[in-house]
Scaffold this motif. Structure first.
Motif, PDB file in Angstrom:
ATOM      1  N   PHE A  14      37.116  27.318  34.184  1.00 33.09           N
ATOM      2  CA  PHE A  14      38.003  26.636  33.227  1.00 33.09           C
ATOM      3  C   PHE A  14      37.318  27.452  31.567  1.00 33.09           C
ATOM      4  O   PHE A  14      38.121  27.846  30.840  1.00 33.09           O
ATOM      5  N   ALA A  15      36.055  27.442  31.498  1.00 34.90           N
ATOM      6  CA  ALA A  15      35.562  28.184  30.448  1.00 34.90           C
ATOM      7  C   ALA A  15      35.423  29.507  30.232  1.00 34.90           C
ATOM      8  O   ALA A  15      35.285  30.137  29.121  1.00 34.90           O
ATOM      9  N   LEU A  16      35.232  30.300  31.375  1.00 33.20           N
ATOM     10  CA  LEU A  16      35.009  31.422  31.294  1.00 33.20           C
ATOM     11  C   LEU A  16      36.297  32.218  30.951  1.00 33.20           C
ATOM     12  O   LEU A  16      37.543  31.971  31.506  1.00 33.20           O
ATOM     13  N   PRO A  17      36.327  33.188  29.972  1.00 31.08           N
ATOM     14  CA  PRO A  17      37.491  33.882  29.527  1.00 31.08           C
ATOM     15  C   PRO A  17      38.025  34.770  30.893  1.00 31.08           C
ATOM     16  O   PRO A  17      37.004  35.340  31.817  1.00 31.08           O
ATOM     17  N   THR A  18      39.401  34.923  31.001  1.00 26.62           N
ATOM     18  CA  THR A  18      39.836  35.529  32.280  1.00 26.62           C
ATOM     19  C   THR A  18      39.500  37.053  32.395  1.00 26.62           C
ATOM     20  O   THR A  18      39.415  37.313  33.629  1.00 26.62           O
ATOM     21  N   ALA A  19      39.258  37.432  31.316  1.00 22.35           N
ATOM     22  CA  ALA A  19      38.949  38.967  31.651  1.00 22.35           C
ATOM     23  C   ALA A  19      37.644  39.209  31.854  1.00 22.35           C
ATOM     24  O   ALA A  19      37.428  40.047  32.850  1.00 22.35           O
ATOM     25  N   VAL A  20      36.728  38.255  31.609  1.00 23.15           N
ATOM     26  CA  VAL A  20      35.409  38.365  31.880  1.00 23.15           C
ATOM     27  C   VAL A  20      35.405  37.965  33.475  1.00 23.15           C
ATOM     28  O   VAL A  20      34.656  38.745  34.228  1.00 23.15           O
ATOM     29  N   ALA A  21      36.254  37.100  33.968  1.00 26.13           N
ATOM     30  CA  ALA A  21      36.324  36.711  35.339  1.00 26.13           C
ATOM     31  C   ALA A  21      36.801  37.848  36.041  1.00 26.13           C
ATOM     32  O   ALA A  21      36.099  38.338  37.443  1.00 26.13           O
ATOM     33  N   GLY A  22      37.815  38.462  35.749  1.00 30.58           N
ATOM     34  CA  GLY A  22      38.164  39.871  36.417  1.00 30.58           C
ATOM     35  C   GLY A  22      37.317  40.747  36.480  1.00 30.58           C
ATOM     36  O   GLY A  22      37.201  41.264  37.815  1.00 30.58           O
ATOM     37  N   LEU A  23      36.793  41.103  35.420  1.00 29.63           N
ATOM     38  CA  LEU A  23      35.318  42.026  35.463  1.00 29.63           C
ATOM     39  C   LEU A  23      34.513  41.864  36.317  1.00 29.63           C
ATOM     40  O   LEU A  23      33.866  42.435  37.049  1.00 29.63           O
ATOM     41  N   THR A  24      33.929  40.544  36.220  1.00 31.38           N
ATOM     42  CA  THR A  24      32.838  40.048  37.122  1.00 31.38           C
ATOM     43  C   THR A  24      33.121  40.331  38.714  1.00 31.38           C
ATOM     44  O   THR A  24      32.665  40.765  39.434  1.00 31.38           O
ATOM     45  N   LEU A  25      34.516  39.657  38.898  1.00 34.44           N
ATOM     46  CA  LEU A  25      35.076  39.810  40.247  1.00 34.44           C
ATOM     47  C   LEU A  25      35.096  41.242  40.921  1.00 34.44           C
ATOM     48  O   LEU A  25      35.000  41.705  41.888  1.00 34.44           O
ATOM     49  N   ALA A  26      35.647  41.963  40.075  1.00 36.51           N
ATOM     50  CA  ALA A  26      35.585  43.493  40.262  1.00 36.51           C
ATOM     51  C   ALA A  26      34.631  44.124  40.502  1.00 36.51           C
ATOM     52  O   ALA A  26      34.547  44.987  41.512  1.00 36.51           O
ATOM     53  N   THR A  27      33.579  43.699  39.933  1.00 37.16           N
ATOM     54  CA  THR A  27      32.028  44.424  40.182  1.00 37.16           C
ATOM     55  C   THR A  27      31.499  43.860  41.246  1.00 37.16           C
ATOM     56  O   THR A  27      30.997  44.765  41.958  1.00 37.16           O
ATOM     57  N   VAL A  28      31.591  42.433  41.644  1.00 36.02           N
ATOM     58  CA  VAL A  28      31.234  42.084  42.810  1.00 36.02           C
ATOM     59  C   VAL A  28      31.412  42.171  44.156  1.00 36.02           C
ATOM     60  O   VAL A  28      31.035  42.761  45.010  1.00 36.02           O
ATOM     61  N   TYR A  29      32.978  42.565  44.095  1.00 36.77           N
ATOM     62  CA  TYR A  29      33.687  42.674  45.209  1.00 36.77           C
ATOM     63  C   TYR A  29      34.050  44.236  45.279  1.00 36.77           C
ATOM     64  O   TYR A  29      34.838  44.613  46.416  1.00 36.77           O
ATOM     65  N   SER A  30      33.706  45.229  44.352  1.00 42.37           N
ATOM     66  CA  SER A  30      33.879  46.527  44.834  1.00 42.37           C
ATOM     67  C   SER A  30      32.890  46.909  45.729  1.00 42.37           C
ATOM     68  O   SER A  30      32.018  46.213  46.476  1.00 42.37           O
ATOM     69  N   ASP A  31      33.285  48.358  46.088  1.00 44.24           N
ATOM     70  CA  ASP A  31      32.672  48.947  47.476  1.00 44.24           C
ATOM     71  C   ASP A  31      31.081  49.080  47.295  1.00 44.24           C
ATOM     72  O   ASP A  31      30.277  48.975  48.319  1.00 44.24           O
ATOM     73  N   ASN A  32      30.584  48.995  45.937  1.00 49.39           N
ATOM     74  CA  ASN A  32      29.150  49.007  45.538  1.00 49.39           C
ATOM     75  C   ASN A  32      28.525  47.660  45.029  1.00 49.39           C
ATOM     76  O   ASN A  32      27.617  47.647  44.687  1.00 49.39           O
ATOM     77  N   GLY A  33      29.538  46.706  45.208  1.00 49.58           N
ATOM     78  CA  GLY A  33      29.027  45.586  44.516  1.00 49.58           C
ATOM     79  C   GLY A  33      28.269  44.674  45.522  1.00 49.58           C
ATOM     80  O   GLY A  33      28.122  44.959  46.494  1.00 49.58           O
ATOM     81  N   TRP A  34      27.805  43.792  45.129  1.00 43.06           N
ATOM     82  CA  TRP A  34      26.871  42.624  45.605  1.00 43.06           C
ATOM     83  C   TRP A  34      27.581  42.137  47.121  1.00 43.06           C
ATOM     84  O   TRP A  34      26.791  42.191  48.262  1.00 43.06           O
ATOM     85  N   ILE A  35      28.799  41.673  47.075  1.00 42.86           N
ATOM     86  CA  ILE A  35      29.526  41.301  48.343  1.00 42.86           C
ATOM     87  C   ILE A  35      30.381  42.412  48.958  1.00 42.86           C
ATOM     88  O   ILE A  35      30.223  42.616  50.079  1.00 42.86           O
ATOM     89  N   GLY A  36      30.845  43.337  47.983  1.00 41.54           N
ATOM     90  CA  GLY A  36      31.860  44.378  48.404  1.00 41.54           C
ATOM     91  C   GLY A  36      31.156  45.420  49.370  1.00 41.54           C
ATOM     92  O   GLY A  36      31.563  45.990  50.485  1.00 41.54           O
ATOM     93  N   SER A  37      29.625  45.511  48.985  1.00 43.07           N
ATOM     94  CA  SER A  37      28.865  46.519  49.663  1.00 43.07           C
ATOM     95  C   SER A  37      28.544  46.041  51.434  1.00 43.07           C
ATOM     96  O   SER A  37      28.524  46.870  52.160  1.00 43.07           O
ATOM     97  N   PHE A  38      28.709  44.842  51.550  1.00 43.73           N
ATOM     98  CA  PHE A  38      28.631  44.251  52.980  1.00 43.73           C
ATOM     99  C   PHE A  38      29.931  44.493  53.669  1.00 43.73           C
ATOM    100  O   PHE A  38      30.038  44.602  54.810  1.00 43.73           O
ATOM    101  N   LEU A  39      31.030  44.346  52.841  1.00 44.01           N
ATOM    102  CA  LEU A  39      32.463  44.239  53.673  1.00 44.01           C
ATOM    103  C   LEU A  39      32.707  45.724  53.800  1.00 44.01           C
ATOM    104  O   LEU A  39      33.662  45.763  54.593  1.00 44.01           O
ATOM    105  N   ALA A  40      32.504  46.527  52.773  1.00 39.10           N
ATOM    106  CA  ALA A  40      33.122  47.864  53.034  1.00 39.10           C
ATOM    107  C   ALA A  40      32.716  48.768  54.081  1.00 39.10           C
ATOM    108  O   ALA A  40      33.819  49.171  54.913  1.00 39.10           O
ATOM    109  N   PRO A  41      31.535  48.436  55.029  1.00 38.12           N
ATOM    110  CA  PRO A  41      31.372  49.015  56.194  1.00 38.12           C
ATOM    111  C   PRO A  41      32.337  48.607  57.261  1.00 38.12           C
ATOM    112  O   PRO A  41      32.538  49.062  58.449  1.00 38.12           O
ATOM    113  N   LEU A  42      32.873  47.281  57.292  1.00 40.72           N
ATOM    114  CA  LEU A  42      33.512  46.693  57.884  1.00 40.72           C
ATOM    115  C   LEU A  42      35.076  46.976  57.693  1.00 40.72           C
ATOM    116  O   LEU A  42      36.035  46.415  58.701  1.00 40.72           O
ATOM    117  N   GLY A  43      35.436  47.843  56.720  1.00 44.47           N
ATOM    118  CA  GLY A  43      36.640  48.325  56.590  1.00 44.47           C
ATOM    119  C   GLY A  43      37.384  47.299  55.608  1.00 44.47           C
ATOM    120  O   GLY A  43      38.743  47.276  55.598  1.00 44.47           O
TER     121      GLY A  43
END
Length: 289
Positions: free
Chosen positions: A117-146
Motif C-alpha cells: 500500500f505504501a510502497l511507490p509502484t515504481a519502486v515495487a516494479g524495480l524491486t521485483l524486476a531485480t529479485v526475479y531477474s536471471d541474476n536475482g535472489w529468486i530468479g537465479s534459482f528459477l533460471a536453471p529450471l527454464g
C-alpha cells in the motif's frame, strides 16, 4: 392547495426540476454524499464516455477490437483474475495465521502486509524486476529450471500478486477475528474433523468476505501501471497490458485511441465486478438458509 392539486402540479414540472426537488428533500448527509460522488466519480466517468462518443461507431470499434487491443485485454484481465484467485487462497491462509496463531515478530509481519500500500509502484516494479531477474535472489534459482519471470508475462502476474495481496488479507482478517470459537468447538465435540469444521462451519460465512477481497484485489491489479511497466518487457501480443497501451497512445497524441481503450477497460471491469457482487449475494443467501 389540496393534495391532488399539488401532485398534479408536481407532474407538470420538468424532469430536471423534479430531480432537483427530490435531491433538496434528501437529508444533508445524502446531499453531501451525492455531491462528493458526482464530482469525484460520476463526472470523470461521464466525461470519459462523452469523449469516446464523439468518435464514429466504426472507428470506435476498429480501435476497441483491433488485434493489439484484444491482446492487451487478454493479458490484463486474464492475468488479473489469476492473481486475484491465487491471493484469495493464500491471502485467506495468511489472515488465518495472523489471527489464530501467536509467534515471534508477529506485529512486524502484520505491519509488513501493508507494505504494497505504501510502497511507490515504481519502486515495487524495480524491486521485483531485480529479485526475479536471471541474476536475482529468486530468479537465479528459477533460471536453471527454464523459468523466466522478469520481462515476461509471468512478471506481470507476479507484480499483480504483489500489489493486490493486502486487499484480501485486510478484508478477511477482521471477519476472522470476530468469528466465535464456540461454533468450532461445538463441531469438534460432535465429531467433526478440522477439515470438516473449516469446510462446513468456517468457510460458508467467510466466503462472501473472501470474494470481496478478491474483487478488490482484481480491481487493483487491472489498474496497475507503475510496477508492471518496469518488470514487463511491454512487448505487443506478449506481455503488454491495457494501461501501458493507453499511456503509449497518449505519448503519440492519440487521445481518441487512449479514450476508447479506457472505456472498454472500464466497461469490462464493471461487468466482472457486478458478476462478483452477484456471486457474493448468492453466497450470502445460501449461507442464510
Amino acid at each position: 392547495m389540496n393534495v391532488s392539486t399539488a401532485v398534479e402540479t408536481k407532474r407538470k414540472l420538468p424532469m430536471w426540476k423534479m430531480f432537483i426537488d427530490n435531491i433538496i428533500r434528501l437529508p444533508w448527509t445524502w446531499r453531501i454524499t451525492l455531491a462528493y460522488l458526482t464530482f469525484m466519480l460520476f463526472m470523470p466517468i461521464a466525461a470519459l464516455f462523452l469523449k469516446a462518443s464523439t468518435l464514429p461507431s466504426d472507428k470506435f470499434w476498429a480501435i476497441a477490437a483491433s488485434p493489439l487491443a484484444l491482446a492487451t485485454y487478454n493479458v490484463t484481465f486474464f492475468t488479473a483474475i489469476l492473481a486475484a484467485l491465487l491471493n484469495g487462497i493464500f491471502g485467506t491462509l495468511i489472515a488465518w495465521v495472523l489471527v489464530r496463531y501467536d509467534f515471534p515478530l508477529k506485529k512486524i509481519f502484520d505491519a509488513t502486509v501493508d507494505l504494497p500500500f505504501a510502497l511507490p509502484t515504481a519502486v515495487a516494479g524495480l524491486t521485483l524486476a531485480t529479485v526475479y531477474s536471471d541474476n536475482g535472489w529468486i530468479g537465479s534459482f528459477l533460471a536453471p529450471l527454464g523459468i523466466k519471470i522478469s520481462f515476461t508475462r509471468m512478471g506481470v502476474w507476479t507484480a499483480m500478486i504483489f500489489i493486490s495481496l493486502p486487499f484480501v488479507i485486510r478484508t478477511v482478517q477482521p471477519v476472522l477475528q470476530e468469528m466465535e470459537h464456540e461454533v468450532e468447538e461445538a463441531a469438534w465435540s460432535l465429531g467433526a474433523s478440522q477439515w470438516q469444521t473449516f469446510w462446513k462451519v468456517i468457510l460458508p460465512p467467510l466466503f462472501p468476505t473472501i470474494l470481496t477481497g478478491v474483487a478488490l484485489g482484481f480491481s487493483r491489479a487491472v489498474g496497475e501501471y507503475g510496477s508492471i511497466v518496469i518488470i514487463a518487457s511491454n512487448t505487443p501480443f506478449q506481455d503488454l497490458i491495457a494501461p501501458v497501451l493507453i499511456f503509449q497512445r497518449l505519448e503519440q497524441y492519440d487521445y481518441a485511441g487512449a479514450t476508447v481503450i479506457g472505456v472498454v477497460l472500464l466497461v469490462i471491469s464493471l461487468i466482472l465486478l457486478l458478476a462478483i457482487n452477484f456471486l457474493q449475494a448468492w453466497a450470502r443467501r445460501y449461507d442464510n438458509r
